[in-house]
Every structure is written in structure tokens, then in C-alpha cells.
Design a protein around this motif. Sequence first.
Motif, mmCIF file in Angstrom:
data_model
loop_
_atom_site.group_PDB
_atom_site.id
_atom_site.type_symbol
_atom_site.label_atom_id
_atom_site.label_comp_id
_atom_site.label_asym_id
_atom_site.label_seq_id
_atom_site.Cartn_x
_atom_site.Cartn_y
_atom_site.Cartn_z
ATOM 1 N N ILE A 114 0.853 -1.181 0.000
ATOM 2 C CA ILE A 114 0.000 0.000 0.000
ATOM 3 C C ILE A 114 0.895 1.239 0.000
ATOM 4 C CG2 ILE A 114 -1.739 1.286 1.309
ATOM 5 C CD1 ILE A 114 -2.514 -1.467 2.535
ATOM 6 N N LYS A 115 0.632 2.148 -0.951
ATOM 7 C CA LYS A 115 1.426 3.372 -1.036
ATOM 8 C C LYS A 115 1.121 4.264 0.161
ATOM 9 C CE LYS A 115 1.804 3.515 -6.012
ATOM 10 N NZ LYS A 115 1.474 4.229 -7.239
ATOM 11 N N GLU A 116 2.146 4.911 0.678
ATOM 12 C CA GLU A 116 2.051 5.861 1.794
ATOM 13 C C GLU A 116 1.334 5.265 3.000
ATOM 14 O OE1 GLU A 116 0.386 9.551 0.443
ATOM 15 O OE2 GLU A 116 1.525 9.466 -1.415
ATOM 16 N N ARG A 117 1.629 4.009 3.266
ATOM 17 C CA ARG A 117 0.978 3.369 4.412
ATOM 18 C C ARG A 117 1.584 3.854 5.722
ATOM 19 N NH1 ARG A 117 3.322 -2.754 4.746
ATOM 20 N NH2 ARG A 117 5.488 -2.139 4.790
ATOM 21 N N VAL A 118 0.811 3.786 6.791
ATOM 22 C CA VAL A 118 1.243 4.204 8.115
ATOM 23 C C VAL A 118 1.262 2.961 8.994
ATOM 24 C CG1 VAL A 118 0.700 5.688 10.084
ATOM 25 C CG2 VAL A 118 0.185 6.454 7.770
ATOM 26 N N SER A 119 2.370 2.752 9.711
ATOM 27 C CA SER A 119 2.472 1.566 10.544
ATOM 28 C C SER A 119 1.534 1.668 11.745
ATOM 29 C CB SER A 119 3.911 1.369 11.029
ATOM 30 O OG SER A 119 4.240 2.361 11.963
ATOM 31 N N ILE A 120 1.226 0.538 12.322
ATOM 32 C CA ILE A 120 0.277 0.476 13.440
ATOM 33 C C ILE A 120 0.805 1.236 14.658
ATOM 34 C CG2 ILE A 120 1.067 -1.693 14.436
ATOM 35 C CD1 ILE A 120 -2.506 -1.408 13.939
ATOM 36 N N GLU A 121 2.138 1.253 14.817
ATOM 37 C CA GLU A 121 2.725 1.972 15.952
ATOM 38 C C GLU A 121 2.473 3.473 15.837
ATOM 39 O OE1 GLU A 121 4.700 -0.179 14.097
ATOM 40 O OE2 GLU A 121 4.517 -1.858 15.490
ATOM 41 N N LYS A 122 2.625 3.978 14.607
ATOM 42 C CA LYS A 122 2.407 5.403 14.413
ATOM 43 C C LYS A 122 0.935 5.764 14.583
ATOM 44 C CE LYS A 122 6.382 6.344 11.527
ATOM 45 N NZ LYS A 122 6.856 6.781 10.219
ATOM 46 N N LYS A 123 0.051 4.853 14.133
ATOM 47 C CA LYS A 123 -1.384 5.093 14.314
ATOM 48 C C LYS A 123 -1.731 5.136 15.794
ATOM 49 C CE LYS A 123 -3.115 3.058 10.059
ATOM 50 N NZ LYS A 123 -3.930 1.985 9.497
#
Length: 182
Positions: free
Chosen positions: A162-171
Motif C-alpha cells: 500500500i502506497k504511503e501506508r502508516v504503521s500500526i505503531e504510528k497510528k
Amino acid sequence: MQKFNQLSLEQRYQIEVLNKEGFSQTAIACRVGVHKSTISRELKRNTGKRGRSAGNYSARIAMNRAQERHKYKPKHRRFTEVMKEQSRIWLEDEKLSPELIAARWRVNGQPGVSHETLYQWIWLAKKSNHWQFRKDRGLYKHLRHGKRKRKRGNYRDSRGLIKERVSIEKKASRSGAEAADR
């Protein structure tokens, strides 16, 4: 390059006698004229594990086991012109895939090659300009997909990312910061 031969019945009888006399595997190998790993493998494969021959090496039984293993081991088959001609007919006229061609050979009890060998032959014929592949150049068009979707073994494949995905830690840290602001 060394040429390897299977153990003969005489060599196996020699191994049996020397083993019963208590010689080491290295000493047996020197007397028989083979590598010590050959003796180790022979004793490991053919020493009885249960029954009357438990713990004993028997040359006669070892020879029978070796012949039985050899009988059922997969054999290398050459992809002959007869097989190629049959493959061409099945690909072009009956529209069979290489998997179905290999399966049909198996079901009919005919000598054949694997589907992978058929694919390699088709793709080699497509890419090659050699005269011997002249009549096979267009076979790839009779395959279901006509061309490969992906190269096999391509570990740098980008499918599923997935492009520009955000990791779960950052979420998690973002939602925690938003909750503190409220």
C-alpha cells in the motif's frame, strides 16, 4: 571429476564380513576401496532395525533393498521429438495446458515429461532464433495467458504493498496524542 559406481554384491559381502569381524568403517572403506562415507551410508541404510536381522548387516538383503530403491526412483527422461510433436498437437488443436499434457501422459501410461519442462521448451522456442525452434516459435500463443504475469522467484515484487501506508505503531501514537488534546 570422479565417476561413482554402485556397490557390487561382492563388495557388499566384503562389508558384511569385515563389519562382523569388528573393523571400523574407515578400515572397511580402505579394504573395499571406496570412501568411508559410502560405508557409513551403506550400513545406515541397510542394517536391520527390527525382526531377525535387527542390528545386523546382510549383503543379500542390502542388495535387494538397493535394487528396490533404484527401481522406483524417478528417472530422467529425454524430451524426444515424438513427445514434442504430440505436445504441439495437444497445445494447438486440443488447447490443452502443459499441466494437462503431463497429466494425460501419466494417465495413459505413456512416457512423458513434466509440465515445467514443457513450459521451458515453449519459452525457449519463443525467445530463440535458432533454426531448430522455427516451428515452435508460436506455441506460446496457445497457452491460456499467452505470456507470464510475473517472473518466478521475483522477490522484489511490489504487489500487495500500500502506497504511503502508516504503521500500526504510528497510528497508536497518533490516536494517543489526539486523545490528550481533547
